[in-house]
Design a protein around this motif. Structure first.
Motif: not given
Length: 166
Positions: A28-32
């Protein structure tokens, strides 16, 4: 390292709480920028319900989380990992498989909340403490200028993040 998505595998013995939480948080925090998985050397076979409850309460996605063996990530069809991070001391001392892609590794040991005995409040506090530490460490990982660091500097940064308590 390239500007592609960085694959991260979180390792723990049982793959029921700490590594599962880390997988959900980083996805979630590192999406992408990051893609996370988790696995265990001796998986429990199910995700600890306290981990799921805590993740959902903090608005993290839990769909698809499952306890799995690290062998899934050691075969030729496994995604090549950029980083393999152990989150329990026991797994850090085990002989790990050879990971495709020759990932960088670090140890981010956290006390096992699934091993805590006591009242519901005591157990929830243990899960909350673990979540806070993992969330802080993963937040630091997501802001690292990975592409600008040489291998030695990156290895040191990963090790330093593993020392952050909260």
């Amino acid at each position: 390292m390239s500007t592609n998505v960085h694959n991260v595998l979180f390792i723990c013995t049982g793959n029921s709480a700490r590594s599962i939480m880390a997988e959900a948080i980083l996805n979630q925090l590192g999406a992408g920028r990051f893609r996370a998985w988790s696995a265990g050397s001796h998986p429990a076979g199910e995700v600890n319900p306290n981990a799921i409850e805590l993740l959902e309460r903090n608005r993290f996605k839990t769909t698809g989380l499952r306890s799995k063996n690290w062998d899934e990530f050691a075969g030729p069809d496994a995604p090549p990992m950029n980083f393999v991070l152990t989150v329990c001391d026991k797994a850090a001392g085990e002989v790990c498989p050879v990971w495709p892609g020759q990932p960088m590794s670090a140890h981010w040991g956290v006390e096992d909340p699934a091993a805590v005995k006591g009242s519901r409040e005591v157990i929830q506090r243990a899960f909350n403490d673990c979540f806070i530490v993992m969330n802080r460490r993963i937040s630091l990982l997501t802001v690292l200028p990975i592409e600008k660091l040489d291998k030695l500097a990156l290895k040191k940064e990963l090790a330093d993040i593993g020392q952050v308590k909260a």
